[in-house]
Design a protein around this motif. Structure first.
Motif, PDB file in Angstrom:
ATOM      1  N   GLU A 280       0.740  -1.150  -0.026  1.00 12.02           N
ATOM      2  CA  GLU A 280      -0.066   0.045   0.166  1.00 12.02           C
ATOM      3  C   GLU A 280       0.766   1.331  -0.125  1.00 12.02           C
TER       4      GLU A 280
ATOM      5  N   SER B 116       1.698   4.406   1.647  1.00 10.82           N
ATOM      6  CA  SER B 116       1.420   5.262   2.818  1.00 10.82           C
ATOM      7  C   SER B 116       2.203   6.661   2.987  1.00 10.82           C
ATOM      8  N   SER B 117       2.020   7.436   4.005  1.00 12.44           N
ATOM      9  CA  SER B 117       2.468   8.566   4.034  1.00 12.44           C
ATOM     10  C   SER B 117       3.560   8.516   5.242  1.00 12.44           C
ATOM     11  N   GLU B 118       4.779   9.058   5.034  1.00  9.16           N
ATOM     12  CA  GLU B 118       5.827   8.988   6.131  1.00  9.16           C
ATOM     13  C   GLU B 118       5.940  10.572   6.541  1.00  9.16           C
TER      14      GLU B 118
ATOM     15  N   LYS C 163       5.304  10.576   0.377  1.00 11.11           N
ATOM     16  CA  LYS C 163       4.688   9.222  -0.111  1.00 11.11           C
ATOM     17  C   LYS C 163       5.763   8.215  -0.016  1.00 11.11           C
TER      18      LYS C 163
ATOM     19  N   GLU D  92       4.951   0.712   0.822  1.00  7.74           N
ATOM     20  CA  GLU D  92       5.255  -0.051   1.865  1.00  7.74           C
ATOM     21  C   GLU D  92       4.634  -1.477   1.924  1.00  7.74           C
TER      22      GLU D  92
ATOM     23  N   ILE E  23       5.267   6.389   9.992  1.00 10.49           N
ATOM     24  CA  ILE E  23       4.164   5.971   8.908  1.00 10.49           C
ATOM     25  C   ILE E  23       2.940   5.806   9.303  1.00 10.49           C
ATOM     26  N   SER E  24       1.936   6.426   8.393  1.00  5.02           N
ATOM     27  CA  SER E  24       0.606   6.550   8.854  1.00  5.02           C
ATOM     28  C   SER E  24       0.300   6.407  10.198  1.00  5.02           C
TER      29      SER E  24
ATOM     30  N   SER F 187      -2.473   9.148   0.202  1.00  3.30           N
ATOM     31  CA  SER F 187      -2.118   7.905   0.943  1.00  3.30           C
ATOM     32  C   SER F 187      -3.250   7.326   2.051  1.00  3.30           C
TER      33      SER F 187
ATOM     34  N   SER G  16      -4.248   3.960   4.606  1.00  6.24           N
ATOM     35  CA  SER G  16      -3.759   2.593   5.375  1.00  6.24           C
ATOM     36  C   SER G  16      -4.848   1.381   5.336  1.00  6.24           C
TER      37      SER G  16
ATOM     38  N   ASP H 263      -7.327   3.629  -0.058  1.00  9.33           N
ATOM     39  CA  ASP H 263      -6.456   4.597  -1.315  1.00  9.33           C
ATOM     40  C   ASP H 263      -7.135   4.309  -2.616  1.00  9.33           C
TER      41      ASP H 263
ATOM     42  N   ARG I  70      -1.095  13.561   5.164  1.00 13.42           N
ATOM     43  CA  ARG I  70      -1.186  12.587   4.072  1.00 13.42           C
ATOM     44  C   ARG I  70      -0.674  13.122   2.643  1.00 13.42           C
TER      45      ARG I  70
END
Length: 883
Positions: A168, A170-172, A180, A183, A241-242, A528, A530, A706, A735
């Motif tokens: 998926e 995700s957003s870090e 973005k 992961e 992350i997320s 993003s 999860s 997403d 996000r």
């Protein structure tokens, strides 16, 4: 060395050497006997005088080897003088071979990287792709539930280990701005299955793979360099992350790119988590590593037995499931196999045409060198030496062409990545020693194909005939072989041009197809999310609805919606359905493509509504025991079906108000039947090259955390990209927004493989026609030169210049026409390979084949015209005076 050693044969084999040595010893023995020695003493003295026989043999072989080297060096020097004396002729051959060998090596480099090389893992042939599928449905359900995956691991006897993964975006958020990241969530034994270890740090510990254990992550080499500037102290640092903090425990090797090259990090998913115990919740794409010595058939039989046992133990979820196992490499590259081998066959034809063209040139050149060869014959040169010299000249030309072709191949590798970046393993296409060796092999093959016939033919004539052809009395000579070669080039060129023409017409047909929706002015993007958010479906639905509303109200936006998949991009998701009204008919199952869309999807994509009303968002009720903690309010879920569905399954009956149930879905349970509210027009959801199939649109705005967001703008869509990004950041600052691009680009990317083979085959075909016409031009020019005295005599006797032009043009067209006829036969066989690659055109399309033949004849006529005009402009008296 003694005199008798020089009398040994220069090319003697071992047996011949033994025979000669015995002869010389016998001669010496007889000479000693003649002086009065007894025979035994004479023999002994002869052997002593002669010396060690093995030593003599080795000395002779040394002389022979030195002579071979001297001969090879001399031939090489002669070949270099030949290149310098005829620079234009040599350059033509070198460039022709560079194009043929370079293109061939480039396509081979793609085949080698994608198809021939094993996967970049230890014992990659042991890696298998596993999926489950329902015996009641025709399409596989490739994801596995966590508990079933663990059951397979525990109960099988043919796999070393089995692991699963899903990905998926995700957003870090540990940096200044959200970033973005892609992961991959992996089960235990993931790296064990692939046989890979982190380049730095370690794999997940047992504690990190259990529910409630420490949160850990492995990062890619690319992310490590981009985010941490390759700092060795990155190990142990935290990433957010997320919304979850995770420690970096390992950095993967730079070559590791699984499941794809875009993955930035790998996170362990606990298999003992409470939410992972539902056998109907299928998440994982599954891979396994076979035990040494286990065959694919044994693995299939063993896992089929395991699943049969699970079917008896869990009849509600496992009874109708079966197992499919395929080599992992086949699942990754099998889809492009036919296209790549078709291109390789085409480029091999191009190389053959190039070689045929060069044979024609070398034959003409050998005829011009007959006087030189005759003189060498008269000086005592053996024919084998002359053949070796001519082959050496050809080899030097071929080697130069191969080395230049490597430059062409290097550039072509970048073309592959540009035209078809979605090809599997495309990043592995590069030049290495295997490709260099292949190019050198091509040069050897080209030498044999191009050089043997001219070398043998150019040295077979006797001295008198060669000298006679130099006399004034000769008028003309026939050269039928060159014309046969030209006809062969034309036939092969027509074959390639026919294939290219069919692919081009197929592309034109696709361009005229109406997809059933309007892709212009539609911007697509991702935000993003999860899968962990699905634990709160109400919150997830509210977030997605809020995003759609924000996009819809942005300046310059006409409409906005979301969808689990993009329209017009192939993504099979067929489900088995049944009508709630009335018993199911086992003989006539309802199987349709399912699309999850928000209510504004049809207005955004401008899909016409035929009958009934619009989509409506369902209502969610709190239900702690249900997936996501909610359940749909009975009767609130609505669906729309397309005309193909209505005509296939509900023809002749009332449609509006009927209810559809999904068979075997954890969220859309039978009590959540969808009410058919309307019928919409047919859309080519599965690709522009596929006819519309029965489709059901489920009106729910949260198909996944997403989804694709579709935004219809009033003007150029990319002009609004930054505006939309800012609008989303205002309401979702944590996000990341990514993959912003027009829908039309997605549709174009979906046909990147088609575009690649069309462009390359067209290039090959145009090059082949050009080479064939160059061969025709060269052969006709040579014919004119050979027949100058004949033409001069005819002009002197009153022949019209128009007649001379007509004669030579018709000669060229006659050969081209015969080549076209032969090419039709070859094309009939070649184009059948394209059957599965064409749309809207038959492999035997008469219009295409006729157009190709007319084009080739027109170009051949133009190529013949210049030499014909030059022949007609000869001055008779000047020609007849020349020696």
């Amino acid at each position: 060395m003694s005199w008798w050693k020089f009398r040994l044969p220069k090319r003697a084999s071992g047996a011949q050497l033994d025979s000669e040595l015995r002869f010389h010893i016998d001669e010496l023995t007889q000479a000693n006997i003649a002086t009065g020695m007894p025979p035994e003493e004479a023999r002994r003295r002869a052997v002593l005088e002669f010396g060690g026989q093995e030593q003599v043999k080795e000395e002779v072989r040394d002389v022979y080897r030195v002579r071979i080297m001297d001969s090879a060096i001399a031939n090489g020097k002669s070949a270099m003088r030949f290149l310098r004396k005829s620079p234009s002729f040599s350059a033509t051959i070198i460039l022709t071979l560079a194009l043929g060998i370079g293109a061939n090596s480039a396509v081979f480099s793609a085949i080698d990287a994608i198809l021939l090389r094993p996967l970049p893992f230890p014992e990659g042939d042991q890696l298998m792709f596993l999926d489950q599928y329902s015996l009641k449905m025709k399409s596989p359900q490739t994801q596995l539930s966590t508990v079933r995956l663990e059951d397979w691991n525990r109960m099988n006897s043919t796999f070393q280990a089995i692991a699963g993964y899903y990905t998926e975006d995700s957003s870090e958020t540990s940096g200044t701005l959200p970033e973005k990241v892609s992961e991959a969530f992996v089960t235990p034994r993931f790296l064990e299955v692939l046989g890979v270890s982190p380049a730095r740090g370690r794999d997940f510990s047992p504690e990190e793979q259990h529910f409630g254990g420490p949160a850990a992550v492995l990062i890619s080499d690319r992310f490590w360099r981009r985010r941490f500037a390759a700092d060795p102290d990155a190990l142990g640092k935290k990433l957010r992350i997320s919304g979850f903090s995770q420690s970096i425990v390992g950095i993967m090797p730079a070559s590791f790119a699984f499941p794809d090259r875009d993955v930035d990090m790998w996170t362990s998913v606990p298999t003992d988590a409470p939410y992972a115990q539902d056998r109907s919740s299928t998440w994982y794409t599954t891979i396994g590593r076979l035990k040494p010595g286990v065959t694919l058939a044994q693995a299939r039989a063993n896992l089929a037995t395991v699943q049969a046992q699970l079917g008896k133990q869990y009849p509600g979820t496992d009874k109708d499931l079966a197992v499919a196992i395929e080599p992992l490499k086949e699942t990754e590259v099998g889809g492009v196999r036919s296209s790549l081998w078709m291109l390789f066959g085409s480029v091999s034809l191009l190389l053959l045409i190039a070689c045929t063209n060069i044979v024609t040139l070398l034959l003409a050149r050998a005829t011009q060198r007959e006087h030189e060869i005759s003189i060498r014959f008269s000086l005592g040169a053996p024919r084998s030496a002359l053949v070796a010299q001519l082959l050496t000249e050809t080899f030097v030309l071929a080697l130069a062409g191969a080395l230049l072709g490597l430059i062409v191949a290097g550039g072509a590798s970048r073309v592959f990545r540009t035209l078809a970046g979605s090809l599997p393993r495309v990043d592995e296409i590069h030049l290495d020693m295997r490709i260099v060796a292949y190019s050198l092999l091509c040069s050897v093959v080209a030498t044999l194909l191009c050089g043997v016939l001219p070398a043998i033919r150019g040295t077979r004539r006797n001295l008198s005939s060669s000298l006679a052809q130099c006399g004034r009395s000769q008028v003309s000579g026939g050269i039928p072989l060159q014309w046969w070669l030209v006809g062969t080039q034309v036939a092969l060129a027509v074959t390639l041009l026919a294939g290219a023409g069919l692919l081009l017409r197929s592309f034109q047909a696709l361009g005229r197809v109406s997809p059933g929706f309007d892709a212009s002015h539609v911007l697509t993007l991702h935000v993003s999310g999860s899968w962990g958010e699905t634990a709160d479906m109400r919150g997830l639905t509210q977030r997605i609805d809020r995003l759609i509303e924000t996009l819809r109200n942005a300046p310059g936006v006409e409409a906005a919606a979301d969808s689990a998949e993009l329209p017009g991009v192939a993504k099979d998701f067929q489900t088995e359905l049944k009508l709630a009204e009335g018993p199911a008919d086992p003989e006539h199952k309802i199987v349709a493509e399912s699309r999850f869309v928000s209510p504004g999807y049809f207005s955004t994509m401008r899909i016409p509504q035929r009958t009934g009303g619009p989509c409506q968002e369902p209502k969610l009720l709190v239900s702690p025991g249900s997936p996501g903690g909610v359940r749909l309010e009975p009767g609130s879920l609505t669906v729309l079906v397309n005309r193909s569905f209505a005509a296939t399954y509900l023809s002749g009956s009332s449609i509006i108000g009927r209810h559809l149930q999904v068979v075997g879905n954890a969220f859309l349970r039978p009590e959540n039947a969808g009410e058919i509210r309307g019928v919409v027009g047919d859309v080519r959801e599965e690709g522009l090259n596929r006819e519309p199939v029965p489709t059901v649109y489920w009106c729910i705005s949260a198909p996944s955390p997403d989804p694709y967001y579709l935004v219809r703008t009033h003007t150029e869509p990319m002009a609004f990209a930054e505006t939309l990004r800012k609008e989303i950041r205002n309401i979702e600052p944590a996000r990341s927004v990514f993959d912003i691009m027009p829908l039309e680009e997605h549709l174009s990317e979906a046909f990147s493989e088609n575009r690649l083979r069309t462009i390359l085959l067209t290039f090959f075909a145009v090059t082949a026609v050009s080479l064939a016409c160059v061969g025709l031009y060269g052969t006709l020019s040579y014919t004119v030169n050979v027949r100058q005295r004949e033409v001069g005599l005819r002009l002197a006797l009153g022949a019209l210049r128009e007649q001379i032009v007509r004669q030579f043009v018709l000669q060229g067209l006659r050969v081209a026409l015969l080549g076209c006829v032969a090419g039709w036969g070859l094309a009939a066989a070649f184009t059948r390979v394209l059957t599965g690659m064409l749309y809207g055109v038959s492999p035997t399309d008469a219009v295409t084949l006729s157009s190709v033949s007319l084009l080739v004849l027109a170009v051949a006529g133009a190529a013949s015209l210049a030499p014909a005009i030059r022949a007609a402009q000869l001055e008779p008296m000047q020609v007849l005076r020349e020696e």
